[in-house]
Design a protein around this motif. Structure first.
Motif, PDB file in Angstrom:
ATOM      1  N   ALA A   1      51.202  51.601  36.951  1.00 57.19           N
ATOM      2  CA  ALA A   1      51.797  52.650  37.776  1.00 57.19           C
ATOM      3  C   ALA A   1      51.995  52.099  39.180  1.00 57.19           C
ATOM      4  O   ALA A   1      51.241  51.232  39.639  1.00 57.19           O
ATOM      5  N   TRP A   2      53.017  52.605  39.846  1.00 59.28           N
ATOM      6  CA  TRP A   2      53.304  52.173  41.211  1.00 59.28           C
ATOM      7  C   TRP A   2      52.086  52.396  42.110  1.00 59.28           C
ATOM      8  O   TRP A   2      51.377  53.387  41.988  1.00 59.28           O
ATOM      9  N   GLY A   3      51.843  51.434  43.003  1.00 58.97           N
ATOM     10  CA  GLY A   3      50.711  51.541  43.913  1.00 58.97           C
ATOM     11  C   GLY A   3      49.485  50.802  43.425  1.00 58.97           C
ATOM     12  O   GLY A   3      48.476  50.748  44.132  1.00 58.97           O
ATOM     13  N   LYS A   4      49.567  50.227  42.220  1.00 64.46           N
ATOM     14  CA  LYS A   4      48.448  49.465  41.663  1.00 64.46           C
ATOM     15  C   LYS A   4      48.956  48.131  41.129  1.00 64.46           C
ATOM     16  O   LYS A   4      50.137  47.975  40.820  1.00 64.46           O
ATOM     17  N   ILE A   5      48.035  47.175  41.017  1.00 62.97           N
ATOM     18  CA  ILE A   5      48.371  45.877  40.438  1.00 62.97           C
ATOM     19  C   ILE A   5      48.033  45.919  38.952  1.00 62.97           C
ATOM     20  O   ILE A   5      46.894  46.210  38.572  1.00 62.97           O
ATOM     21  N   GLY A   6      49.008  45.658  38.094  1.00 66.53           N
ATOM     22  CA  GLY A   6      48.756  45.603  36.662  1.00 66.53           C
ATOM     23  C   GLY A   6      48.025  44.320  36.297  1.00 66.53           C
ATOM     24  O   GLY A   6      48.303  43.260  36.838  1.00 66.53           O
ATOM     25  N   TYR A   7      47.067  44.425  35.365  1.00 60.79           N
ATOM     26  CA  TYR A   7      46.315  43.222  34.991  1.00 60.79           C
ATOM     27  C   TYR A   7      46.323  43.017  33.476  1.00 60.79           C
ATOM     28  O   TYR A   7      46.503  43.936  32.686  1.00 60.79           O
ATOM     29  N   ILE A   8      46.111  41.761  33.108  1.00 66.17           N
ATOM     30  CA  ILE A   8      45.891  41.347  31.731  1.00 66.17           C
ATOM     31  C   ILE A   8      44.436  40.920  31.616  1.00 66.17           C
ATOM     32  O   ILE A   8      43.951  40.142  32.443  1.00 66.17           O
ATOM     33  N   ALA A   9      43.716  41.423  30.616  1.00 68.68           N
ATOM     34  CA  ALA A   9      42.304  41.068  30.432  1.00 68.68           C
ATOM     35  C   ALA A   9      42.184  39.689  29.798  1.00 68.68           C
ATOM     36  O   ALA A   9      43.010  39.290  28.972  1.00 68.68           O
ATOM     37  N   SER A  10      41.125  38.959  30.187  1.00 70.05           N
ATOM     38  CA  SER A  10      40.903  37.598  29.673  1.00 70.05           C
ATOM     39  C   SER A  10      40.453  37.599  28.217  1.00 70.05           C
ATOM     40  O   SER A  10      40.550  36.578  27.535  1.00 70.05           O
ATOM     41  N   GLY A  11      39.923  38.743  27.734  1.00 65.32           N
ATOM     42  CA  GLY A  11      39.444  38.827  26.361  1.00 65.32           C
ATOM     43  C   GLY A  11      37.983  38.485  26.198  1.00 65.32           C
ATOM     44  O   GLY A  11      37.459  38.503  25.087  1.00 65.32           O
ATOM     45  N   ALA A  12      37.291  38.182  27.297  1.00 65.30           N
ATOM     46  CA  ALA A  12      35.851  37.899  27.261  1.00 65.30           C
ATOM     47  C   ALA A  12      35.231  38.482  28.517  1.00 65.30           C
ATOM     48  O   ALA A  12      35.872  38.558  29.576  1.00 65.30           O
ATOM     49  N   ALA A  13      33.964  38.879  28.424  1.00 63.48           N
ATOM     50  CA  ALA A  13      33.323  39.625  29.509  1.00 63.48           C
ATOM     51  C   ALA A  13      33.133  38.816  30.774  1.00 63.48           C
ATOM     52  O   ALA A  13      33.228  39.353  31.881  1.00 63.48           O
ATOM     53  N   SER A  14      32.874  37.522  30.654  1.00 65.93           N
ATOM     54  CA  SER A  14      32.554  36.739  31.858  1.00 65.93           C
ATOM     55  C   SER A  14      33.172  35.347  31.863  1.00 65.93           C
ATOM     56  O   SER A  14      32.888  34.560  32.755  1.00 65.93           O
ATOM     57  N   THR A  15      34.003  35.039  30.877  1.00 67.29           N
ATOM     58  CA  THR A  15      34.618  33.705  30.806  1.00 67.29           C
ATOM     59  C   THR A  15      36.119  33.828  30.577  1.00 67.29           C
ATOM     60  O   THR A  15      36.630  34.900  30.263  1.00 67.29           O
TER      61      THR A  15
END
Length: 403
Positions: free
Chosen positions: A254-268
């Protein structure tokens, strides 16, 4: 240093890295683990590549500025008023003799800023020296759009839904376009300062280039503070950095936010496919001119990634002016970007020219203070800078998280 030699060193180091890393991967596959000495060798070469690549960028940037005449020096090309102001400023800077410098500032159009804080604006050549060093040091200054203004605030209306337009024939009826959804973007400039000190003996030495001295003293300070603010700044008394903006999974962008893609792992982050997902999360209209931004530790990790055919995803720029690339797009390094870790954002992929705007209020001001720290003379040097996202669609991030 010769740029061609640096390029040769870069190519040679990358070939050595591939050869040794392939050995490491083969040992992991066949033995379940790699020889620690081999792993250490791979990491050493990997770090050397980063150093050589950074050196190449610095040389190329200096050559570009020199080619544009960005180093200044002398009175060549200056009109008489600016030449007189420069001479008067140097006399004041060295001796504290103000004379008619205020009048010369008006004649040279060097008095556009509010002067209630005292001091004088630096001449153009000195400002160019400071800006040149800042351009080498700050990745965001190289990537983002930069605009100079004469006021404290820049405002811009942005159409959240893109352009409303179309094609028509000469006599065809004009179909009504959709009503644009406009958002106002306001970027305020904030004051940044540095306060180098000099002895009177140094200032009395006529062989000392005061423009270069002040530039070297304050430019790196400015660039480092700015660089950190463009990534981590909270927008209070400093620019608003990338990390200060709200984020959302790109599927729910949504406008006003940065869209992200998850890495698929909690910490790596080990899944190379997520880099492809990140790249294609950005609309095609923004991909032309887009770059990856990350810190050096993240790049050391990603440099080992391969595609399904065994090709390395990172490639060195082995021609003068050619950038290092990841998935065919330039890679920039900024150590203010977060390391790989739980819920961090270690990689941004963006068309930064479209996404982020840096605002410089015209002029760098110096206040000479011979009293506060005798026998040293302090030079309180300030500039006003702002920054923020102006097109949210043009930037995406990789988040270290399962989803």
């Amino acid at each position: 240093m010769d740029i061609n030699q640096v390029i040769e060193d870069l190519g040679r180091s990358f070939e050595a890295f591939k050869a040794e890393n392939d050995k490491r991967l083969k040992e992991i596959e066949t033995k379940g683990g790699a020889d620690p000495l081999l792993t250490e060798k791979v990491e050493k070469i990997n770090a050397e590549i980063s150093q050589i690549a950074a050196l190449k960028k610095q040389i190329e940037h200096v050559e570009t500025v020199a080619g544009r005449g960005g180093f200044g020096g002398g009175h060549s090309g200056l009109d008489q008023a600016k030449a007189e102001y420069k001479a008067g400023f140097e006399k004041w800077f060295r001796k504290g003799i103000e004379g008619n410098l205020a009048q010369l500032a008006v004649q040279a159009s060097a008095s556009t800023l509010d002067d209630t804080a005292g001091g004088f604006l630096v001449p153009e050549e000195m400002a160019a020296t400071i800006d040149r060093i800042a351009g080498v040091t700050s990745a965001m200054r190289r990537l983002a759009s930069v605009m100079s203004i004469g006021t404290d605030t820049y405002k811009k209306l942005v159409n959240q839904g893109g352009a409303n337009s179309g094609w028509v024939g000469e006599k065809s009826a004009r179909v009504e376009t959709a009503t644009p959804i406009l958002a106002e973007i306001a970027i305020n400039t904030k004051e940044i300062y540095a306060m180098p000190a000099a002895t009177q003996t140094l200032l009395d030495d006529s062989s000392v280039d005061i423009a270069a001295w002040l530039g070297n003293e304050v430019a790196i300070e400015f660039a480092e503070e700015e660089g950190q603010a463009f990534i981590k700044g909270n927008g209070v008394d400093k620019p608003k950095g990338l990390e200060a903006y709200s984020t959302v999974a790109n599927a729910s962008y949504a406008w006003g936010k940065i869209g992200y893609i998850a890495s698929g792992a909690a910490s790596t982050f080990t899944n190379a496919d997520k880099l492809f997902d990140l790249q294609h999360a950005l609309k095609p209209i923004y991909r032309n001119g887009a770059s990856f931004l990350m810190n050096d530790n993240t790049l050391l990790n990603i440099r080992k990634f391969k595609d399904g055919e065994g090709n390395y995803l990172w490639r060195p720029g082995l021609l003068e002016g050619a950038p290092d690339t990841l998935l065919g797009k330039p890679v920039e390094i900024d150590d203010n970007v977060a390391d790989i870790g739980q819920n961090t954002y270690p990689i941004y992929f963006a068309n930064f020219k479209r996404a982020y705007l840096i605002i410089d209020r015209l002029g760098i001001r110096v206040l000479r203070d011979p009293y506060s720290s005798k026998p040293y003379i302090l030079f309180y040097t300030t500039k006003r800078v702002g920054g923020g996202i102006v097109m949210y669609e043009a930037i995406k991030a990789l988040k270290v998280a399962n989803s």
